[in-house]
Design a protein around this motif. Sequence first.
Motif, PDB file in Angstrom:
ATOM      1  N   VAL B 154       0.826  -1.215   0.000  1.00 30.30           N
ATOM      2  CA  VAL B 154       0.000   0.000   0.000  1.00 30.30           C
ATOM      3  C   VAL B 154       0.854   1.256   0.000  1.00 30.30           C
ATOM      4  O   VAL B 154       0.539   2.252  -0.652  1.00 30.30           O
ATOM      5  CB  VAL B 154      -0.948  -0.015   1.217  1.00 30.30           C
ATOM      6  N   LEU B 155       1.964   1.180   0.726  1.00 29.11           N
ATOM      7  CA  LEU B 155       2.901   2.301   0.828  1.00 29.11           C
ATOM      8  C   LEU B 155       3.221   2.888  -0.538  1.00 29.11           C
ATOM      9  O   LEU B 155       3.288   4.098  -0.716  1.00 29.11           O
ATOM     10  CB  LEU B 155       4.179   1.742   1.473  1.00 29.11           C
ATOM     11  N   ARG B 156       3.429   2.020  -1.523  1.00 32.12           N
ATOM     12  CA  ARG B 156       3.812   2.487  -2.848  1.00 32.12           C
ATOM     13  C   ARG B 156       2.619   2.588  -3.794  1.00 32.12           C
ATOM     14  O   ARG B 156       2.493   3.536  -4.564  1.00 32.12           O
ATOM     15  CB  ARG B 156       4.866   1.528  -3.425  1.00 32.12           C
ATOM     16  N   TYR B 157       1.719   1.591  -3.747  1.00 34.38           N
ATOM     17  CA  TYR B 157       0.698   1.490  -4.794  1.00 34.38           C
ATOM     18  C   TYR B 157      -0.717   1.796  -4.313  1.00 34.38           C
ATOM     19  O   TYR B 157      -1.637   1.854  -5.115  1.00 34.38           O
ATOM     20  CB  TYR B 157       0.725   0.078  -5.410  1.00 34.38           C
ATOM     21  N   GLY B 158      -0.913   1.966  -3.016  1.00 36.01           N
ATOM     22  CA  GLY B 158      -2.243   2.277  -2.501  1.00 36.01           C
ATOM     23  C   GLY B 158      -3.069   1.030  -2.224  1.00 36.01           C
ATOM     24  O   GLY B 158      -2.664  -0.096  -2.497  1.00 36.01           O
ATOM     25  N   ASN B 159      -4.241   1.264  -1.648  1.00 35.14           N
ATOM     26  CA  ASN B 159      -5.199   0.193  -1.359  1.00 35.14           C
ATOM     27  C   ASN B 159      -5.863  -0.267  -2.658  1.00 35.14           C
ATOM     28  O   ASN B 159      -5.637   0.297  -3.725  1.00 35.14           O
ATOM     29  CB  ASN B 159      -6.274   0.721  -0.410  1.00 35.14           C
ATOM     30  N   ALA B 160      -6.729  -1.272  -2.511  1.00 31.73           N
ATOM     31  CA  ALA B 160      -7.479  -1.754  -3.679  1.00 31.73           C
ATOM     32  C   ALA B 160      -8.164  -0.591  -4.396  1.00 31.73           C
ATOM     33  O   ALA B 160      -8.202  -0.537  -5.625  1.00 31.73           O
ATOM     34  CB  ALA B 160      -8.499  -2.804  -3.248  1.00 31.73           C
ATOM     35  N   ARG B 161      -8.693   0.352  -3.614  1.00 35.89           N
ATOM     36  CA  ARG B 161      -9.369   1.526  -4.208  1.00 35.89           C
ATOM     37  C   ARG B 161      -8.486   2.243  -5.205  1.00 35.89           C
ATOM     38  O   ARG B 161      -8.934   2.596  -6.296  1.00 35.89           O
ATOM     39  CB  ARG B 161      -9.783   2.478  -3.083  1.00 35.89           C
ATOM     40  N   CYS B 233      12.130   2.995  14.417  1.00 38.04           N
ATOM     41  CA  CYS B 233      11.488   2.473  13.202  1.00 38.04           C
ATOM     42  C   CYS B 233      10.939   3.628  12.366  1.00 38.04           C
ATOM     43  O   CYS B 233      11.084   3.665  11.139  1.00 38.04           O
ATOM     44  CB  CYS B 233      10.327   1.544  13.550  1.00 38.04           C
ATOM     45  N   GLN B 234      10.289   4.555  13.062  1.00 38.97           N
ATOM     46  CA  GLN B 234       9.681   5.697  12.390  1.00 38.97           C
ATOM     47  C   GLN B 234      10.751   6.551  11.695  1.00 38.97           C
ATOM     48  O   GLN B 234      10.566   6.995  10.559  1.00 38.97           O
ATOM     49  CB  GLN B 234       8.954   6.514  13.455  1.00 38.97           C
ATOM     50  N   ALA B 235      11.862   6.766  12.381  1.00 35.52           N
ATOM     51  CA  ALA B 235      12.936   7.563  11.789  1.00 35.52           C
ATOM     52  C   ALA B 235      13.529   6.830  10.576  1.00 35.52           C
ATOM     53  O   ALA B 235      13.862   7.450   9.558  1.00 35.52           O
ATOM     54  CB  ALA B 235      14.013   7.847  12.827  1.00 35.52           C
ATOM     55  N   LEU B 236      13.645   5.516  10.686  1.00 36.94           N
ATOM     56  CA  LEU B 236      14.144   4.724   9.554  1.00 36.94           C
ATOM     57  C   LEU B 236      13.200   4.843   8.356  1.00 36.94           C
ATOM     58  O   LEU B 236      13.637   4.976   7.209  1.00 36.94           O
ATOM     59  CB  LEU B 236      14.292   3.255   9.969  1.00 36.94           C
ATOM     60  N   LEU B 237      11.899   4.816   8.632  1.00 37.31           N
ATOM     61  CA  LEU B 237      10.906   4.985   7.567  1.00 37.31           C
ATOM     62  C   LEU B 237      11.115   6.314   6.847  1.00 37.31           C
ATOM     63  O   LEU B 237      11.152   6.374   5.609  1.00 37.31           O
ATOM     64  CB  LEU B 237       9.491   4.898   8.155  1.00 37.31           C
ATOM     65  N   GLY B 238      11.267   7.381   7.633  1.00 35.66           N
ATOM     66  CA  GLY B 238      11.462   8.706   7.035  1.00 35.66           C
ATOM     67  C   GLY B 238      12.709   8.741   6.165  1.00 35.66           C
ATOM     68  O   GLY B 238      12.694   9.232   5.031  1.00 35.66           O
ATOM     69  N   GLY B 247      10.537   3.964  -4.636  1.00 33.18           N
ATOM     70  CA  GLY B 247      11.138   2.634  -4.673  1.00 33.18           C
ATOM     71  C   GLY B 247      10.849   1.829  -3.419  1.00 33.18           C
ATOM     72  O   GLY B 247      10.894   0.604  -3.430  1.00 33.18           O
ATOM     73  N   LEU B 248      10.578   2.510  -2.324  1.00 34.68           N
ATOM     74  CA  LEU B 248      10.260   1.817  -1.069  1.00 34.68           C
ATOM     75  C   LEU B 248       8.831   1.278  -1.177  1.00 34.68           C
ATOM     76  O   LEU B 248       7.865   2.023  -1.071  1.00 34.68           O
ATOM     77  CB  LEU B 248      10.380   2.782   0.114  1.00 34.68           C
ATOM     78  N   THR B 249       8.703  -0.005  -1.387  1.00 31.26           N
ATOM     79  CA  THR B 249       7.371  -0.569  -1.641  1.00 31.26           C
ATOM     80  C   THR B 249       6.775  -1.259  -0.411  1.00 31.26           C
ATOM     81  O   THR B 249       5.587  -1.534  -0.388  1.00 31.26           O
ATOM     82  CB  THR B 249       7.398  -1.577  -2.798  1.00 31.26           C
ATOM     83  N   GLY B 250       7.599  -1.565   0.583  1.00 31.86           N
ATOM     84  CA  GLY B 250       7.062  -2.196   1.787  1.00 31.86           C
ATOM     85  C   GLY B 250       7.876  -1.812   3.008  1.00 31.86           C
ATOM     86  O   GLY B 250       9.101  -1.639   2.923  1.00 31.86           O
ATOM     87  N   PHE B 251       7.202  -1.609   4.123  1.00 34.57           N
ATOM     88  CA  PHE B 251       7.894  -1.280   5.366  1.00 34.57           C
ATOM     89  C   PHE B 251       7.064  -1.866   6.505  1.00 34.57           C
ATOM     90  O   PHE B 251       6.083  -1.289   6.931  1.00 34.57           O
ATOM     91  CB  PHE B 251       8.039   0.235   5.515  1.00 34.57           C
ATOM     92  N   GLU B 252       7.472  -3.047   6.965  1.00 37.15           N
ATOM     93  CA  GLU B 252       6.719  -3.789   7.971  1.00 37.15           C
ATOM     94  C   GLU B 252       7.500  -3.801   9.280  1.00 37.15           C
ATOM     95  O   GLU B 252       8.733  -3.889   9.255  1.00 37.15           O
ATOM     96  CB  GLU B 252       6.538  -5.245   7.509  1.00 37.15           C
ATOM     97  N   VAL B 253       6.785  -3.739  10.379  1.00 38.50           N
ATOM     98  CA  VAL B 253       7.456  -3.882  11.683  1.00 38.50           C
ATOM     99  C   VAL B 253       6.882  -5.076  12.433  1.00 38.50           C
ATOM    100  O   VAL B 253       5.732  -5.460  12.234  1.00 38.50           O
ATOM    101  CB  VAL B 253       7.315  -2.613  12.552  1.00 38.50           C
ATOM    102  N   PHE B 377       2.382  -6.075  15.233  1.00 33.87           N
ATOM    103  CA  PHE B 377       3.117  -6.092  13.976  1.00 33.87           C
ATOM    104  C   PHE B 377       2.239  -5.422  12.921  1.00 33.87           C
ATOM    105  O   PHE B 377       1.052  -5.202  13.145  1.00 33.87           O
ATOM    106  CB  PHE B 377       3.451  -7.537  13.546  1.00 33.87           C
ATOM    107  N   GLY B 378       2.833  -5.103  11.793  1.00 35.91           N
ATOM    108  CA  GLY B 378       2.007  -4.547  10.721  1.00 35.91           C
ATOM    109  C   GLY B 378       2.759  -3.638   9.789  1.00 35.91           C
ATOM    110  O   GLY B 378       3.986  -3.644   9.721  1.00 35.91           O
ATOM    111  N   HIS B 379       1.968  -2.871   9.058  1.00 41.65           N
ATOM    112  CA  HIS B 379       2.454  -2.063   7.942  1.00 41.65           C
ATOM    113  C   HIS B 379       2.735  -0.639   8.444  1.00 41.65           C
ATOM    114  O   HIS B 379       1.925   0.261   8.270  1.00 41.65           O
ATOM    115  CB  HIS B 379       1.407  -2.038   6.837  1.00 41.65           C
ATOM    116  N   LEU B 380       3.891  -0.438   9.087  1.00 41.04           N
ATOM    117  CA  LEU B 380       4.157   0.876   9.683  1.00 41.04           C
ATOM    118  C   LEU B 380       4.112   1.976   8.629  1.00 41.04           C
ATOM    119  O   LEU B 380       3.670   3.088   8.894  1.00 41.04           O
ATOM    120  CB  LEU B 380       5.518   0.890  10.398  1.00 41.04           C
ATOM    121  N   GLY B 381       4.556   1.648   7.438  1.00 45.05           N
ATOM    122  CA  GLY B 381       4.556   2.648   6.367  1.00 45.05           C
ATOM    123  C   GLY B 381       3.171   3.209   6.076  1.00 45.05           C
ATOM    124  O   GLY B 381       3.029   4.328   5.611  1.00 45.05           O
ATOM    125  N   ASP B 382       2.148   2.436   6.354  1.00 43.40           N
ATOM    126  CA  ASP B 382       0.765   2.892   6.169  1.00 43.40           C
ATOM    127  C   ASP B 382       0.112   3.277   7.495  1.00 43.40           C
ATOM    128  O   ASP B 382      -1.094   3.549   7.529  1.00 43.40           O
ATOM    129  CB  ASP B 382      -0.103   1.797   5.536  1.00 43.40           C
TER     130      ASP B 382
END
Lengths: 468, 468
Positions: B154-161, B233-238, B247-253, B377-382
């Motif tokens: 979702v981070l890169r391409y969005g939800n199903a919507r 984790c948050q700082a790493l995401l940034g 290019g960052l397509t996934g970021f899970e914690v 756990f989950g998709h921190l990027g989202d």
Amino acid sequence: MHDDLIAALRARLGAANVLTEGDLSAWELDWRKRWRGKALAVLRPGSADEVAAALQLAAAHGVSVVPQGGNTGLVGGGVPDDSGTQLLLSTQRLNKVRGIDAANQTITVEAGCILQSVQAAADEAGFLFPLSLAAEGSATIGGNLATNAGGTQVLRYGNARELCLGLEVVNAQGEVWSGLTGLRKDNTGYDLRDLFVGSEGTLGVITAATLKLFPKPAASLTAMASTGTLAQCQALLGLAQRRLGAGLTGFEVMNRFSLHLVAKHFPQLKQPLPPSDWTVLLEYADADGEDTARQRFEGVLGDALEQELINDAAVAESLAQSATLWHLRESIPLAQSEEGLNVKHDIALPVSAIPEFCERTDAALAAAFPGIRLVNFGHLGDGNLHYNVQGPEGGSAAEFLAQHEHTINTIVFDAVAQYGGSFSAEHGIGALKRDELALRKSPVALGMMRAIKQALDPKNLLNPGRVV
Amino acid sequence: MHDDLIAALRARLGAANVLTEGDLSAWELDWRKRWRGKALAVLRPGSADEVAAALQLAAAHGVSVVPQGGNTGLVGGGVPDDSGTQLLLSTQRLNKVRGIDAANQTITVEAGCILQSVQAAADEAGFLFPLSLAAEGSATIGGNLATNAGGTQVLRYGNARELCLGLEVVNAQGEVWSGLTGLRKDNTGYDLRDLFVGSEGTLGVITAATLKLFPKPAASLTAMASTGTLAQCQALLGLAQRRLGAGLTGFEVMNRFSLHLVAKHFPQLKQPLPPSDWTVLLEYADADGEDTARQRFEGVLGDALEQELINDAAVAESLAQSATLWHLRESIPLAQSEEGLNVKHDIALPVSAIPEFCERTDAALAAAFPGIRLVNFGHLGDGNLHYNVQGPEGGSAAEFLAQHEHTINTIVFDAVAQYGGSFSAEHGIGALKRDELALRKSPVALGMMRAIKQALDPKNLLNPGRVV
């Protein structure tokens, strides 16, 4: 008549924000001077609560309300009718940036913020807000959302809709919906946000929005390339998408006559490439850095030359040169105005259908109107063409428009429908295309739209006569 | 009762596609076995017209209809109630890929296509369809759209919507809306598409969709990194977003206990890094090529080490190693099941609020239930966490769930609301969270949702008792 209403509005919003006297043409006349209305009063509420109070008062008096942002629309959706019985609600005093959340990459702004000021606030905070269009110096973000504006970076970042995470809206009952979420995922019920986005003020008044921000690219590069056919443009688009991925942020095409008009009316603007049947403007953004970006970009253009997709190309060497290339592109509408009135179309097609659509429609128009001149340019990457028709050289542009606009529209819109396209890609419906919508949209879709309008605005008080 | 209706349905859909006898639990029982219903009949229409006919017949008899895709939902939105009076409409025979338009980068598929088969069809045509989630081997694209599924990219391409351009829908009146456009821009009236997406079968039955395709990246790389805190984790995401852009397509914690459970129940799965309070899974896709991609990705991780955002990192050396890293992440829910029943939450928060939210909510839960164990756990990027609560070690998981689920939900959802979050990020409302929606959504929003439901399905025939 309605003296009570005006008095109550003055009491609630302040007399200075309920205008009934003097020259109100800044609000009553659209910027292209195609629609002039007469408002009962111009309201300038300063908060969502004041908008709510105004809508409650209007509803209580059965008076309809036309919301207006920067008054830069192209379809007559934001000016009152000429009855003198509608309230014009301007969002211009709702102009605060409410906050930026850097770690969440969001900005919350009020509806009356000028698009350029939203871009500037994002920039100051170290981010990019990518919505960008010709009217950005006066268009408001509320208007951009109400019309789901597009612009030049849709290819990468999407329309206004895709940039919006949350909304604050006042509905027809004068209730404030506080939906200003900055969430990337939220599946709690129906998608009200996207219903208000693009509803052109007919379902509610957007008073604020939370928008996505993006990291600024490390490097942005612009190139111009010349090609012979739209099929080559299309192949170049495919190549650039494969090789540059999300880095390809803009892909604009311009036909020979578009740039000829620019050369004719703005000879001081230097054109970097010799005239050609089609010219492409490409924009590439890279998170890495200028050197690698340039290498990548030039590599793709080099391969396009080798594959004979293009004849020539020039990559801007500086930001100033980039600006010059974009300036050429953005001068096309102005050059058209200089040339005289014309029939404008803002159409979308599947990218795959564009070469054939243009070949056939160009031919149909030329057969029907010998000497006709096509100003065909737009966002090929989004399948969005501004397919504009200028009358034959030497004739009266105004007469040509008055006489043939309807026939030309029919030829173009019939072809658009045949190829699965849209007769309004990014400008909306407003008053201008309402009949077209009634005629061309599927009756099932229209029925559902009307049911929704009836459900949310049963008294038809919000921007009546627009969209549905 | 309803013999006439069943006979008419059999005449229209074929007897083999109107099931009333035998074991219907594949449709009447959800896959987690939390909801078991009893259908009047299971319908398996083979075309949009057959869906329309079924809905017309149902409406004429005042019988309600529950649409179902792959029956992999988590909120009880796709199984009938136990009254034996509802029709279950399965989309499983609507399973054709109608076409791929390569130049337009779109695919048109019927609702019953399994997500994995959509991915495969895209792949065969040289494209990526990026929607990806654990149930992709049995979930249908229609269900994904009806619930606005999220997943890992979702981070890169969005939800199903965001991946959906057009829909074909049968509405409550049994009319087919053919809105299968492949257009990137189309501002012709209200956004019906996004209203149906995420409406969980309560406003209409999605029968087909036109979806966005993307060029396949030239290289995809996966890394795991260990850190001490969510703030890191948050700082790493940034950092990763700034440096890697799209290019960052996934970021899970994953918190320590999540991976501990995986190690406990699946000891055969090798974990590349020593246990740590938090482990991050990063996915990077690059249009350029493997070598430059690896250099870039390792550069960012190197800088993160230097800035002490992470303690350790491992980049997968091969696709097989990538798959192993993802397998660890995806084994968490299975490991949880092995450990016993637990209270699941699918919450979203502004990314900026997550460290503080977790610190406070972890503490509140620990104070209320000493010995409680958090599988976070989950998709921190989202901003999307699966914030799951497992009872104290050694106790009865089932008893703990039965006794404390409500209190735990209240603690978690109150905190979510306080931080501007959502109590349902990507799983939807269904039956499970309907009361929560009624309780926690703004009355103004709820009022508008109910008005829309009433407008489009006035007889409340489509999936009644779900969502609103």
